[in-house]
Scaffold this motif. Structure first.
Motif, mmCIF file in Angstrom:
data_model
loop_
_atom_site.group_PDB
_atom_site.id
_atom_site.type_symbol
_atom_site.label_atom_id
_atom_site.label_comp_id
_atom_site.label_asym_id
_atom_site.label_seq_id
_atom_site.Cartn_x
_atom_site.Cartn_y
_atom_site.Cartn_z
ATOM 1 N N MET A 1 0.960 -1.250 -0.063
ATOM 2 C CA MET A 1 -0.147 0.165 -0.124
ATOM 3 C C MET A 1 0.847 1.128 -0.041
ATOM 4 N N ARG A 2 1.638 1.426 -0.739
ATOM 5 C CA ARG A 2 2.475 2.586 -0.611
ATOM 6 C C ARG A 2 1.997 3.563 -1.581
ATOM 7 N N PHE A 3 1.622 4.797 -0.999
ATOM 8 C CA PHE A 3 1.260 5.901 -1.769
ATOM 9 C C PHE A 3 2.105 6.878 -1.616
ATOM 10 N N GLN A 47 15.274 2.274 -4.475
ATOM 11 C CA GLN A 47 14.664 3.602 -4.044
ATOM 12 C C GLN A 47 13.044 3.471 -4.311
ATOM 13 N N TYR A 48 12.664 2.301 -4.818
ATOM 14 C CA TYR A 48 10.984 2.188 -4.707
ATOM 15 C C TYR A 48 10.401 1.571 -3.555
ATOM 16 N N ASP A 49 11.296 0.914 -2.867
ATOM 17 C CA ASP A 49 10.870 -0.004 -1.687
ATOM 18 C C ASP A 49 10.843 0.727 -0.489
ATOM 19 N N THR A 50 9.636 1.042 0.044
ATOM 20 C CA THR A 50 9.360 2.080 1.170
ATOM 21 C C THR A 50 9.083 1.461 2.485
ATOM 22 N N THR A 51 9.789 1.945 3.317
ATOM 23 C CA THR A 51 9.321 1.388 4.866
ATOM 24 C C THR A 51 7.744 2.102 4.938
ATOM 25 N N HIS A 52 6.929 1.343 5.765
ATOM 26 C CA HIS A 52 5.636 1.827 5.926
ATOM 27 C C HIS A 52 5.424 2.368 7.322
ATOM 28 N N VAL A 53 5.176 3.584 7.434
ATOM 29 C CA VAL A 53 5.189 3.997 8.855
ATOM 30 C C VAL A 53 3.860 4.538 9.408
ATOM 31 N N TYR A 54 3.222 4.090 10.417
ATOM 32 C CA TYR A 54 1.828 4.360 10.715
ATOM 33 C C TYR A 54 1.861 5.225 11.826
ATOM 34 N N VAL A 55 1.793 6.755 11.953
ATOM 35 C CA VAL A 55 1.360 7.643 13.024
ATOM 36 C C VAL A 55 0.129 8.366 13.159
ATOM 37 N N ALA A 56 -0.117 8.624 14.399
ATOM 38 C CA ALA A 56 -1.638 9.384 14.583
ATOM 39 C C ALA A 56 -1.416 10.715 13.719
ATOM 40 N N PRO A 57 -2.536 11.052 13.312
ATOM 41 C CA PRO A 57 -2.516 12.298 12.228
ATOM 42 C C PRO A 57 -1.822 13.402 12.899
ATOM 43 N N GLU A 118 1.881 -4.517 7.877
ATOM 44 C CA GLU A 118 3.174 -4.791 6.988
ATOM 45 C C GLU A 118 4.215 -3.966 7.134
ATOM 46 N N ARG A 119 5.382 -4.215 6.894
ATOM 47 C CA ARG A 119 6.647 -3.435 7.115
ATOM 48 C C ARG A 119 7.138 -2.635 6.110
ATOM 49 N N THR A 120 6.937 -3.167 4.723
ATOM 50 C CA THR A 120 7.526 -2.214 3.577
ATOM 51 C C THR A 120 6.769 -2.535 2.588
ATOM 52 N N GLY A 121 6.803 -1.763 1.581
ATOM 53 C CA GLY A 121 6.048 -1.791 0.102
ATOM 54 C C GLY A 121 6.829 -1.900 -0.777
ATOM 55 N N TYR A 122 6.884 -2.977 -1.888
ATOM 56 C CA TYR A 122 7.656 -3.179 -2.786
ATOM 57 C C TYR A 122 7.042 -3.018 -4.092
#
Length: 309
Positions: A1-3, A47-57, A118-122
């Motif tokens: 789910m990388r946006f 460079q297109y493989d990202t760490t997914h970080v969820y934070v409070a708004p 999920e930890r990363t987006g590939y």
């Protein structure tokens, strides 16, 4: 789910079966076989493989600013999107730093399962091929491929319980190459590592760089002991499997990524000035000088510089 975010043939299936049967001493041989099997590589570049970080708004902007102040880089425009196959709403922004890309999400609604795990987006070249390859190498599909506003996404789980998002864009993105490749830090059990490693190797067309049976325990907060550490490199980037019994002191097991920098002391000074807390003070091994920090919003990361031999 990388946006702001193949067909594996009978040979791979056979090699995977044999690799699982003989165990870790033959991981290197399996990696060599996987690369020559009849399959299609779907990776694009680290460079297109990202760490997914969820934070409070409410922590979103502070986290992004802290990350940029620490590593440098740029961001895409922040927006609010639906990035799951069911109804939801999240703030989303991509942070492009020279040491790794980060997709930041600040959900304004409850987060649908299993998103957030999920930890990363590939980024992949073909979603159908990527999903088929993952399944053929032993991965489970947790979220079947679905359309998003700019492409497609799916979530898979490797043997051992490691979740990864696959994504594909209708219009291919173009990002600058990274200065250093981040290390995806995966914790797996001794019972599952010899299933995880061959599966990931077959999918990624990667290779085992090192398989250290007695790595220094200081790397996982247990300085009086040793543990097994497997380092893998592929077109998806770097991945390190930490093989442990799960008896880990905080924050080990919580840090998802390790970032390589040229000057650790300088980077740490920037991080602290930008609001990051030091969870594990700087320590040294034969390979690296390292520290573990927590950024505003709760994201935990290892930062290291490579020890000159």
């Amino acid at each position: 789910m990388r946006f702001n975010k193949i067909i594996v043939g009978t040979c791979v299936g056979l090699v995977l079966t044999l690799g699982l049967a003989v165990g870790s001493p033959h991981v290197g041989a399996f990696a060599q076989s996987a690369q020559t099997a009849e399959s299609v590589g779907v990776a694009v570049g680290p460079q297109y493989d990202t760490t997914h970080v969820y934070v409070a708004p409410e922590d979103f902007d502070r986290f992004v600013a802290s990350l940029l102040a620490t590593f440098g880089g740029t961001t895409t425009k922040q927006g609010v999107f639906t990035v799951t196959p069911t109804q939801s709403s999240t703030m989303s922004q991509l942070v492009l730093t020279p040491v790794g890309s980060v997709s930041v999400f600040g959900f304004k609604t409850p987060i649908p399962y299993p998103f957030g795990l999920e930890r990363t987006g590939y980024l992949v070249t073909d979603m159908d091929e990527a999903v088929r390859a993952a399944k053929a190498t032993g991965a489970d599909v947790l979220v079947a491929a679905f359309n998003d506003p700019i492409g497609q996404d799916a979530i898979i789980q490797w043997p051992g319980g490691v979740n990864t998002q696959l994504y594909w864009h209708t219009t291919a993105p173009s990002y600058m190459p990274l200065r250093t490749i981040p290390e995806n830090r995966v914790y797996v059990s001794p019972d599952r590592v010899d299933a995880f490693v061959p599966s990931f190797l077959a999918f990624s067309h990667g290779s085992v760089v090192s398989d250290e049976a007695r790595a220094p325990g200081v790397e996982i907060g247990r300085p009086a002991e040793t543990y097994r550490r497997v380092r893998i490199e592929s077109k998806f980037g770097k991945l390190t499997a930490f093989v442990t019994d799960g008896h880990l002191p905080y924050p080990y097991g919580r840090e998802m990524m390790g970032y390589e920098v040229a000057n650790l002391a300088e980077t740490l000074t920037k991080a602290k000035a930008a609001g990051a807390d030091v969870l594990v003070p700087p320590y040294k091994t034969d390979e690296r000088d390292a520290v573990v920090v927590k950024f505003p919003g709760g994201y935990i990361a290892e930062i290291h510089s490579v020890t000159k031999k």
